[in-house]
Design an enzyme around this catalytic site. Structure first.
Site, PDB file in Angstrom:
ATOM      1  N   LYS A 194      23.768  33.187  41.868  1.00 11.05           N
ATOM      2  CA  LYS A 194      25.087  33.690  42.467  1.00 11.05           C
ATOM      3  C   LYS A 194      24.987  33.077  44.047  1.00 11.05           C
ATOM      4  O   LYS A 194      24.087  33.598  44.581  1.00 11.05           O
ATOM      5  CB  LYS A 194      25.268  35.026  42.444  1.00 11.05           C
ATOM      6  N   ARG A 204      37.602  39.735  48.607  1.00  9.93           N
ATOM      7  CA  ARG A 204      37.273  40.726  49.739  1.00  9.93           C
ATOM      8  C   ARG A 204      38.807  41.537  49.716  1.00  9.93           C
ATOM      9  O   ARG A 204      38.673  42.639  50.213  1.00  9.93           O
ATOM     10  CB  ARG A 204      36.915  39.933  51.038  1.00  9.93           C
ATOM     11  N   ARG A 215      26.626  37.519  53.412  1.00  7.05           N
ATOM     12  CA  ARG A 215      25.541  37.767  52.519  1.00  7.05           C
ATOM     13  C   ARG A 215      24.322  36.954  52.188  1.00  7.05           C
ATOM     14  O   ARG A 215      23.965  36.560  51.076  1.00  7.05           O
ATOM     15  CB  ARG A 215      26.208  38.033  51.005  1.00  7.05           C
ATOM     16  N   LYS A 246      27.608  31.641  39.267  1.00  6.88           N
ATOM     17  CA  LYS A 246      28.804  31.703  39.883  1.00  6.88           C
ATOM     18  C   LYS A 246      28.782  31.508  41.416  1.00  6.88           C
ATOM     19  O   LYS A 246      27.660  31.784  42.240  1.00  6.88           O
ATOM     20  CB  LYS A 246      28.725  33.419  40.157  1.00  6.88           C
ATOM     21  N   TYR A 311      40.429  35.164  35.940  1.00  8.03           N
ATOM     22  CA  TYR A 311      41.602  36.173  36.010  1.00  8.03           C
ATOM     23  C   TYR A 311      42.899  35.530  35.221  1.00  8.03           C
ATOM     24  O   TYR A 311      43.710  36.314  35.236  1.00  8.03           O
ATOM     25  CB  TYR A 311      41.899  36.146  37.823  1.00  8.03           C
TER      26      TYR A 311
HETATM   27  C1  PBG Z   1      29.957  41.505  44.329  1.00 12.47           C
HETATM   28  C2  PBG Z   1      30.909  40.654  43.908  1.00 12.47           C
HETATM   29  C3  PBG Z   1      31.758  39.607  44.577  1.00 12.47           C
HETATM   30  C4  PBG Z   1      32.262  38.932  43.520  1.00 12.47           C
HETATM   31  C5  PBG Z   1      32.166  39.682  42.353  1.00 12.47           C
HETATM   32  N1  PBG Z   1      31.424  40.555  42.512  1.00 12.47           N
HETATM   33  C6  PBG Z   1      31.991  39.540  45.893  1.00 12.47           C
HETATM   34  C7  PBG Z   1      30.726  38.779  46.771  1.00 12.47           C
HETATM   35  O1  PBG Z   1      29.770  38.607  46.272  1.00 12.47           O
HETATM   36  O2  PBG Z   1      30.964  38.995  48.096  1.00 12.47           O
HETATM   37  C8  PBG Z   1      33.506  37.974  43.883  1.00 12.47           C
HETATM   38  C9  PBG Z   1      34.310  37.562  42.566  1.00 12.47           C
HETATM   39  C10 PBG Z   1      35.567  36.617  43.109  1.00 12.47           C
HETATM   40  O3  PBG Z   1      35.599  36.023  44.078  1.00 12.47           O
HETATM   41  O4  PBG Z   1      36.372  36.575  42.097  1.00 12.47           O
HETATM   42  N2  PBG Z   1      30.266  42.833  43.994  1.00 12.47           N
END
Ligand code: PBG
Length: 321
Positions: A194, A204, A215, A246, A311
């Site tokens: 990720k 967000r 992050r 991801k 989605y």
């Molecule tokens: C963290 C999480 C995120 C997403 C899924 N799980 C946000 C991040 O890591 O900042 C993003 C998913 C998306 O953008 O569709 N719980």
């Protein structure tokens, strides 16, 4: 001339018969947001067509997804209150755990109910873990919270826990907690590779994130391909049942590496920014919306994804019927 590749492109039927990859509803997973206290679904402006669900609209959307043959749903909670440790995540009455119980009852086994296991939706600082006295991410203290969160989610009936926090050792910690509590059939999806991505921007808004800063000390550097494989291998060794890459579209090389090396299924997450880009371009009439959606998800499958979080899952599944 002997080699005429165009022979296999000559008719729609021939193209269909010789397609190397195809989309199937069962390979699609719908991410869903459930907002605590909402009496009506609340639109997410940067993700046109996606909402923060009320419990009622949530139930209807699950019925629609199941009827379309979608393979699974991934739940995210949007709580009314947040605190430093993300206590809403481990509260059986917290919105995500409540929604999970509702989903399991509503789905009736027709699709796999999955939950996001991460603290960021529940913390007032918006980070995926808890902080130490100096305000830095405390990896190992976060694992203690993840263990408790895993038990709360498994107790609520989640069949597959999506570990998206990118703390080191998170899969091993959660697997250990589940085994200890007798939740031996609860599966773990390791968000292994990720990346710290700008394409999470609309998410967000979707979860009303309180994050300031970024992050980058826990999510991966977009520059790194080899490290993606390392994260995949670590999660598999720690007991992940499925691993994830991801975002999807900007990381198809990492996805192909993972698919070639992984002994367990590899999924990819077509994230909020990928969704928003295509919707925005289509709204301007700059691209053909349906073709762009189908091509984007097919490309992710072609690169090696066994299933895709998108989605558009219910909509695509509807087109395929
Ligand atoms: C963290 C999480 C995120 C997403 C899924 N799980 C946000 C991040 O890591 O900042 C993003 C998913 C998306 O953008 O569709 N719980």
């Amino acid at each position: 001339m002997i080699d005429r590749p165009r022979r296999l492109r000559a008719t729609p039927a021939m193209r269909r018969l010789t397609a190397e990859h195809r989309l199937h509803p069962a390979d699609l997973i719908l991410p869903m947001f459930i907002r605590e206290g909402a009496s009506e679904p609340v639109p997410i402006s940067s993700m046109p067509g996606v909402v923060q669900h009320s419990l009622d609209s949530f139930k209807r959307a699950i019925t629609d997804a199941a009827a379309a043959g979608v393979g699974g749903i991934m739940l995210f909670g949007v709580p009314e209150h947040k605190d430093a440790t993300g206590s809403g995540a481990t509260d059986p009455g917290g919105i995500l755990n409540v929604a999970t119980r509702v989903a399991v009852a509503e789905a009736g086994g027709a699709l796999v109910v999955q939950t996001d296991l991460c603290l960021d939706e529940f913390t007032d600082h918006g980070h995926c873990g808890v902080l130490d006295a100096d305000g830095r991410i405390d990896n190992d203290a976060s694992l203690v919270r993840y263990r408790d969160m895993a038990l709360a989610q498994a107790d609520a009936g989640s069949e597959l826990l999506g570990l998206s926090g990118m703390m080191d050792g998170q899969v091993a910690a959660v697997r250990d907690a589940l085994e200890e509590a007798g939740h031996t059939d609860t599966a773990i999806l390791g968000y292994a590779a990720k990346y710290a991505s700008a394409f999470y921007g609309p998410f967000r808004e979707a979860v009303q994130s309180s994050l300031e800063g970024d992050r980058r000390t826990y999510q991966m550097d977009p520059a790194n391909r080899r490290e993606g494989l390392r994260e995949i291998e670590l999660d598999v060794a720690e007991g992940a049942d499925v691993v994830m890459v991801k975002p999807a579209m900007s990381y198809l090389d990492v996805l192909a590496d993972a698919a070639a090396a992984s002994p367990v299924p590899v999924w990819a997450y077509q994230v909020s920014g990928e969704y928003a880009m295509i919707e925005a371009a289509a709204a301007h009439g700059w691209i053909d919306r349906r073709r762009a959606i189908e091509e984007s998800v097919l490309g992710i499958k072609r690169a090696g994804a066994d299933a895709v979080l998108t989605y558009w899952a219910t909509e695509i599944a509807g087109w395929l019927r």
